[in-house]
Structures are given as structure tokens and as C-alpha cells.
Write a protein that holds these residues in place. Structure first.
Motif, PDB file in Angstrom:
ATOM      1  N   HIS A   1       0.851  -1.189   0.000  1.00  0.00           N
ATOM      2  CA  HIS A   1       0.000   0.000   0.000  1.00  0.00           C
ATOM      3  C   HIS A   1       0.888   1.241   0.000  1.00  0.00           C
ATOM      4  CE1 HIS A   1      -2.869   3.014   1.358  1.00  0.00           C
ATOM      5  NE2 HIS A   1      -3.794   2.201   0.866  1.00  0.00           N
ATOM      6  N   PRO A   2       0.525   2.283  -0.758  1.00  0.00           N
ATOM      7  CA  PRO A   2       1.364   3.488  -0.829  1.00  0.00           C
ATOM      8  C   PRO A   2       1.673   4.120   0.535  1.00  0.00           C
ATOM      9  CG  PRO A   2      -0.309   3.550  -2.537  1.00  0.00           C
ATOM     10  CD  PRO A   2      -0.612   2.357  -1.680  1.00  0.00           C
ATOM     11  N   VAL A   3       0.718   4.134   1.436  1.00  0.00           N
ATOM     12  CA  VAL A   3       0.968   4.721   2.754  1.00  0.00           C
ATOM     13  C   VAL A   3       2.004   3.895   3.517  1.00  0.00           C
ATOM     14  CG1 VAL A   3      -0.067   5.298   4.990  1.00  0.00           C
ATOM     15  CG2 VAL A   3      -1.302   5.795   2.879  1.00  0.00           C
ATOM     16  N   ALA A   4       1.877   2.574   3.466  1.00  0.00           N
ATOM     17  CA  ALA A   4       2.847   1.704   4.135  1.00  0.00           C
ATOM     18  C   ALA A   4       4.229   1.877   3.517  1.00  0.00           C
ATOM     19  CB  ALA A   4       2.401   0.251   4.053  1.00  0.00           C
ATOM     20  N   GLN A   5       4.300   2.066   2.221  1.00  0.00           N
ATOM     21  CA  GLN A   5       5.586   2.248   1.568  1.00  0.00           C
ATOM     22  C   GLN A   5       6.254   3.558   1.976  1.00  0.00           C
ATOM     23  OE1 GLN A   5       7.370   0.062  -0.550  1.00  0.00           O
ATOM     24  NE2 GLN A   5       5.912  -1.268   0.495  1.00  0.00           N
ATOM     25  N   VAL A   6       5.467   4.589   2.198  1.00  0.00           N
ATOM     26  CA  VAL A   6       6.030   5.872   2.625  1.00  0.00           C
ATOM     27  C   VAL A   6       6.489   5.798   4.075  1.00  0.00           C
ATOM     28  CG1 VAL A   6       5.450   8.287   3.118  1.00  0.00           C
ATOM     29  CG2 VAL A   6       4.770   7.261   0.950  1.00  0.00           C
ATOM     30  N   GLN A   7       5.649   5.247   4.938  1.00  0.00           N
ATOM     31  CA  GLN A   7       5.998   5.208   6.367  1.00  0.00           C
ATOM     32  C   GLN A   7       6.924   4.046   6.703  1.00  0.00           C
ATOM     33  OE1 GLN A   7       2.145   5.122   8.164  1.00  0.00           O
ATOM     34  NE2 GLN A   7       1.862   2.923   7.897  1.00  0.00           N
ATOM     35  N   ARG A   8       7.044   3.069   5.814  1.00  0.00           N
ATOM     36  CA  ARG A   8       7.904   1.894   5.950  1.00  0.00           C
ATOM     37  C   ARG A   8       7.543   1.011   7.134  1.00  0.00           C
ATOM     38  NH1 ARG A   8      11.670   5.887   4.662  1.00  0.00           N
ATOM     39  NH2 ARG A   8      12.167   5.853   2.480  1.00  0.00           N
ATOM     40  N   TRP A   9       6.285   0.907   7.439  1.00  0.00           N
ATOM     41  CA  TRP A   9       5.795  -0.040   8.441  1.00  0.00           C
ATOM     42  C   TRP A   9       4.314  -0.284   8.210  1.00  0.00           C
ATOM     43  CZ3 TRP A   9       1.834   1.144  11.761  1.00  0.00           C
ATOM     44  CH2 TRP A   9       1.559   2.492  11.973  1.00  0.00           C
ATOM     45  N   VAL A  10       3.847  -1.433   8.707  1.00  0.00           N
ATOM     46  CA  VAL A  10       2.439  -1.776   8.605  1.00  0.00           C
ATOM     47  C   VAL A  10       2.108  -2.741   9.739  1.00  0.00           C
ATOM     48  CG1 VAL A  10       2.776  -3.760   7.062  1.00  0.00           C
ATOM     49  CG2 VAL A  10       0.625  -2.521   7.000  1.00  0.00           C
ATOM     50  N   THR A  11       0.899  -2.632  10.258  1.00  0.00           N
ATOM     51  CA  THR A  11       0.429  -3.556  11.283  1.00  0.00           C
ATOM     52  C   THR A  11      -0.616  -4.473  10.662  1.00  0.00           C
ATOM     53  OG1 THR A  11       0.865  -1.992  13.053  1.00  0.00           O
ATOM     54  CG2 THR A  11      -0.671  -3.779  13.543  1.00  0.00           C
ATOM     55  N   ILE A  12      -0.397  -5.770  10.831  1.00  0.00           N
ATOM     56  CA  ILE A  12      -1.289  -6.770  10.257  1.00  0.00           C
ATOM     57  C   ILE A  12      -2.079  -7.414  11.386  1.00  0.00           C
ATOM     58  CG2 ILE A  12      -1.399  -8.913   8.952  1.00  0.00           C
ATOM     59  CD1 ILE A  12       1.364  -8.038   7.787  1.00  0.00           C
ATOM     60  N   HIS A  13      -3.384  -7.385  11.260  1.00  0.00           N
ATOM     61  CA  HIS A  13      -4.264  -7.991  12.258  1.00  0.00           C
ATOM     62  C   HIS A  13      -4.765  -9.331  11.742  1.00  0.00           C
ATOM     63  CE1 HIS A  13      -4.491  -4.355  14.719  1.00  0.00           C
ATOM     64  NE2 HIS A  13      -4.427  -3.717  13.568  1.00  0.00           N
ATOM     65  N   ARG A  14      -4.832 -10.276  12.629  1.00  0.00           N
ATOM     66  CA  ARG A  14      -5.349 -11.593  12.270  1.00  0.00           C
ATOM     67  C   ARG A  14      -6.868 -11.542  12.262  1.00  0.00           C
ATOM     68  NH1 ARG A  14      -4.088 -17.391  15.179  1.00  0.00           N
ATOM     69  NH2 ARG A  14      -5.416 -18.614  13.798  1.00  0.00           N
ATOM     70  N   LEU A  15      -7.461 -12.020  11.185  1.00  0.00           N
ATOM     71  CA  LEU A  15      -8.912 -12.062  11.066  1.00  0.00           C
ATOM     72  C   LEU A  15      -9.439 -13.395  11.579  1.00  0.00           C
ATOM     73  CD1 LEU A  15      -9.352 -10.546   7.481  1.00  0.00           C
ATOM     74  CD2 LEU A  15      -9.368  -9.360   9.689  1.00  0.00           C
ATOM     75  N   ASP A  16     -10.720 -13.435  11.878  1.00  0.00           N
ATOM     76  CA  ASP A  16     -11.348 -14.676  12.335  1.00  0.00           C
ATOM     77  C   ASP A  16     -11.266 -15.777  11.274  1.00  0.00           C
ATOM     78  OD1 ASP A  16     -12.000 -13.419  14.699  1.00  0.00           O
ATOM     79  OD2 ASP A  16     -14.044 -12.918  14.055  1.00  0.00           O
ATOM     80  N   THR A  17     -11.173 -15.385  10.013  1.00  0.00           N
ATOM     81  CA  THR A  17     -11.126 -16.360   8.927  1.00  0.00           C
ATOM     82  C   THR A  17      -9.722 -16.907   8.682  1.00  0.00           C
ATOM     83  OG1 THR A  17     -10.878 -14.556   7.342  1.00  0.00           O
ATOM     84  CG2 THR A  17     -13.125 -15.367   7.746  1.00  0.00           C
ATOM     85  N   ASP A  18      -8.711 -16.339   9.343  1.00  0.00           N
ATOM     86  CA  ASP A  18      -7.335 -16.810   9.180  1.00  0.00           C
ATOM     87  C   ASP A  18      -7.097 -18.009  10.092  1.00  0.00           C
ATOM     88  OD1 ASP A  18      -6.877 -14.664   7.464  1.00  0.00           O
ATOM     89  OD2 ASP A  18      -6.124 -13.386   9.079  1.00  0.00           O
ATOM     90  N   GLY A  19      -6.809 -19.145   9.509  1.00  0.00           N
ATOM     91  CA  GLY A  19      -6.555 -20.353  10.291  1.00  0.00           C
ATOM     92  C   GLY A  19      -5.200 -20.311  10.984  1.00  0.00           C
ATOM     93  N   ASP A  20      -5.034 -21.140  12.002  1.00  0.00           N
ATOM     94  CA  ASP A  20      -3.777 -21.185  12.760  1.00  0.00           C
ATOM     95  C   ASP A  20      -2.600 -21.553  11.857  1.00  0.00           C
ATOM     96  OD1 ASP A  20      -5.085 -20.577  15.130  1.00  0.00           O
ATOM     97  OD2 ASP A  20      -5.337 -22.676  15.724  1.00  0.00           O
ATOM     98  N   ARG A  21      -2.780 -22.571  11.041  1.00  0.00           N
ATOM     99  CA  ARG A  21      -1.696 -23.036  10.172  1.00  0.00           C
ATOM    100  C   ARG A  21      -1.291 -21.949   9.175  1.00  0.00           C
ATOM    101  NH1 ARG A  21      -1.294 -25.173   5.237  1.00  0.00           N
ATOM    102  NH2 ARG A  21      -3.532 -25.312   4.924  1.00  0.00           N
ATOM    103  N   GLU A  22      -2.279 -21.296   8.567  1.00  0.00           N
ATOM    104  CA  GLU A  22      -2.001 -20.257   7.579  1.00  0.00           C
ATOM    105  C   GLU A  22      -1.293 -19.071   8.229  1.00  0.00           C
ATOM    106  OE1 GLU A  22      -4.987 -21.680   7.953  1.00  0.00           O
ATOM    107  OE2 GLU A  22      -5.401 -22.670   6.029  1.00  0.00           O
ATOM    108  N   TRP A  23      -1.793 -18.654   9.394  1.00  0.00           N
ATOM    109  CA  TRP A  23      -1.217 -17.508  10.106  1.00  0.00           C
ATOM    110  C   TRP A  23       0.249 -17.796  10.459  1.00  0.00           C
ATOM    111  CZ3 TRP A  23      -2.238 -12.587  10.612  1.00  0.00           C
ATOM    112  CH2 TRP A  23      -1.670 -11.850  11.644  1.00  0.00           C
ATOM    113  N   GLU A  24       0.512 -18.968  11.020  1.00  0.00           N
ATOM    114  CA  GLU A  24       1.876 -19.324  11.417  1.00  0.00           C
ATOM    115  C   GLU A  24       2.798 -19.431  10.205  1.00  0.00           C
ATOM    116  OE1 GLU A  24       3.101 -19.387  14.463  1.00  0.00           O
ATOM    117  OE2 GLU A  24       1.117 -18.849  15.219  1.00  0.00           O
ATOM    118  N   GLU A  25       2.294 -19.959   9.093  1.00  0.00           N
ATOM    119  CA  GLU A  25       3.114 -20.097   7.901  1.00  0.00           C
ATOM    120  C   GLU A  25       3.492 -18.735   7.324  1.00  0.00           C
ATOM    121  OE1 GLU A  25       3.014 -22.339   3.572  1.00  0.00           O
ATOM    122  OE2 GLU A  25       1.746 -23.071   5.201  1.00  0.00           O
TER     123      GLU A  25
END
Length: 102
Positions: free
Chosen positions: A31-55
Motif C-alpha cells: 500500500h502506498p501509505v505503508a511504503q512511505v511510512q515503511r511499516w504496517v500492522t497486520i491484524h489476524r482475522l477470524d477467517t485466518d486459520g492457525d496453520r495459515e497464520w503461522e506459515e
């Protein structure tokens, strides 16, 4: 009036959980804003499984140039330094407020 063709069916594209999460994380990082600030916070959604999140977290953790911080709310903050290509000057558009016409 013609009859609808029975052979035309909507093609359903099935995306796996790891692909969906990978695409979401990639879009957030790029995302352009993340590229300018050089950081992003990623939140885990309810639809994200444990295996997928860990991978995905494992892949991000192995990526050179990315600092990963696990937050108390189970989100992850990614930070990175500017690359040589990113060190070029950036033009910022600042709109000028015009007085109201009335």
C-alpha cells in the motif's frame, strides 16, 4: 427473445486460506501509505486459520530486511528500511484551499 445458454456458467475461483492471507498481507505491505511510512500492522482475522497464520508469519520472519514485532493484541507490526531505489526524492502534492465562492 433468446433463451439463456445452459452451457454458460459462472466460473468460481477457489482460493486457499494461505493464498488469501498472503494476498491480504502483500496488499497491506505494498500500500502506498505503508511504503512511505515503511511499516504496517497486520491484524489476524477470524477467517485466518492457525496453520495459515503461522506459515505467513514464518515466511515474513525469514525475509531479510523486515523487522517483525508481535503485539499484545496478537497483531504483527512489520518495519523495513528504505532500499537504494526508495532513497530518491518524493514529490508530495499539497492541495491549496480556495476560499468559498459565497
Amino acid at each position: 427473445m433468446s433463451k439463456p445458454n445452459k452451457n454458460t456458467q459462472a466460473t468460481k475461483i477457489v482460493v486457499s486460506g494461505i493464498e488469501r492471507l498472503g494476498l491480504r498481507v502483500s496488499e497491506m505491505i505494498n500500500h502506498p501509505v505503508a511504503q512511505v511510512q515503511r511499516w504496517v500492522t497486520i491484524h489476524r482475522l477470524d477467517t485466518d486459520g492457525d496453520r495459515e497464520w503461522e506459515e505467513v508469519l514464518g515466511l515474513l520472519n525469514e525475509t531479510d530486511g523486515i523487522d517483525m514485532t508481535l503485539n499484545d493484541d496478537e497483531s504483527v507490526t512489520l518495519k523495513w528500511e528504505a532500499s537504494v531505489v526508495e532513497d530518491r526524492p518524493v514529490e508530495v502534492y499539497e492541495p491549496v484551499e480556495e476560499p468559498a465562492p459565497f
